[in-house]
Design a protein around this motif. Sequence first.
Motif, PDB file in Angstrom:
ATOM      1  N   LEU A   1       0.805  -1.217   0.000  1.00 35.24           N
ATOM      2  CA  LEU A   1       0.000   0.000   0.000  1.00 35.24           C
ATOM      3  C   LEU A   1       0.842   1.272   0.000  1.00 35.24           C
TER       4      LEU A   1
ATOM      5  N   ASP B   1       3.353   4.161  -1.407  1.00 29.67           N
ATOM      6  CA  ASP B   1       3.565   4.790  -2.711  1.00 29.67           C
ATOM      7  C   ASP B   1       5.030   4.738  -3.148  1.00 29.67           C
TER       8      ASP B   1
ATOM      9  N   LYS C   1      -4.243  -7.341  -5.923  1.00 27.07           N
ATOM     10  CA  LYS C   1      -4.027  -6.004  -5.404  1.00 27.07           C
ATOM     11  C   LYS C   1      -2.826  -5.402  -6.123  1.00 27.07           C
ATOM     12  N   SER C   2      -2.955  -4.166  -6.585  1.00 30.27           N
ATOM     13  CA  SER C   2      -1.830  -3.507  -7.236  1.00 30.27           C
ATOM     14  C   SER C   2      -0.774  -3.133  -6.202  1.00 30.27           C
TER      15      SER C   2
ATOM     16  N   ARG D   1       1.530  -0.449  -5.169  1.00 30.84           N
ATOM     17  CA  ARG D   1       1.484   0.981  -5.470  1.00 30.84           C
ATOM     18  C   ARG D   1       2.811   1.546  -5.965  1.00 30.84           C
ATOM     19  N   SER D   2       3.916   1.033  -5.436  1.00 31.48           N
ATOM     20  CA  SER D   2       5.210   1.637  -5.747  1.00 31.48           C
ATOM     21  C   SER D   2       5.746   1.250  -7.119  1.00 31.48           C
TER      22      SER D   2
ATOM     23  N   SER E   1       4.441  -0.303 -11.274  1.00 29.60           N
ATOM     24  CA  SER E   1       3.374  -0.738 -12.185  1.00 29.60           C
ATOM     25  C   SER E   1       3.632  -2.142 -12.720  1.00 29.60           C
TER      26      SER E   1
END
Length: 336
Positions: free
Chosen positions: A37, A39, A192-193, A195-196, A198
């Motif tokens: 989660l 960034d 779940k992606s 975040r840090s 792609s």
Amino acid sequence: MSTDWSLHLRNNAVVIRSGSPVAARPASLPSVPDVILQDEEPHCDKKSRATDIVLFTRDRPVQTLAFLESLATMTTGVNKVWLLYRADDDVFEEGYYKVVDCMQYKEFTIELVREENNSFGYYLKDILSRQSNARYVVISVDEMIWLHPFNLTQAGCIMAHAGDSISTTQLRLGLDLASARMSGRKLGLQTKSVRSTSEWLLYYPYRLEYDFGYVTNVDGVMIDREAFLAEFSSSFDSIRNPSSLETRWVWSGLHRHVRQWHLMPLQSKLVNNPLEDGRILHLAQPGEKSYELARRFLKEDLKVDVKRFVSEVSDQHTHTHEAFDVHYTKANCMKR
């Protein structure tokens, strides 16, 4: 409701089946690791960034060289490659030494470990428990070629920060594969992606389809080295080859791994090497195609044209097992 997984042995392979339309799901998903989660990409110490490759091979020096050349081109963060090999004839033994000559100027080192006396498990345990000091290992076999760039350091950092919350990183999987898209639609695959980046997804395999069930495989799984050792504890000595390792892993670890988070790249990083040589693990002797490939490598100095193969195949790779044309080129290896 309890799961009703059944395992069926079919021609030296394990087929995983469930009698229910949808396997039992937990009341709630495990908590998503905090690192997913965030960034910003996590920072890792040197130990957490160290990843070794443990490559299993038998009588396949040409395929092994293709794996290693694509590994050198497509990956970053390799600490060392442990080449656990079995050579049933001098021509294969000579071929493996030539493979090391061909790779001598790459950024990682290669350690040849010869399996003798049908003691595959003994040598594997020795590599993992005594020789390697890497935090993570990628378990693989010689019939794979790397197709897309992969940062081992990045994956290791995410796994290190997640601790036991993430079980493995699955390098053969990816949303470019038809089996992944099918599993997502039919089975409600939970993702779940990260975040840090792609490049990665966190996924939870509610149910395993055969072609999407690689959480206990020996061809492209990245796992904590000590955790992998713990999976087998004292049973290593009874493991005779990679196939029996995988079978043992399915029986002993599937119930845990199917209820854990795993990392998956958006693009599958590995494809089966199409150089089929007819080699069956349980056969006592190598086939003629195995000899032919090794002799061409030694006498004609021919190897797989990995660069051409990757350029032609990378955009066509949509299934875990595919057949593609292979072209050859001169190896031009320098002896040490």
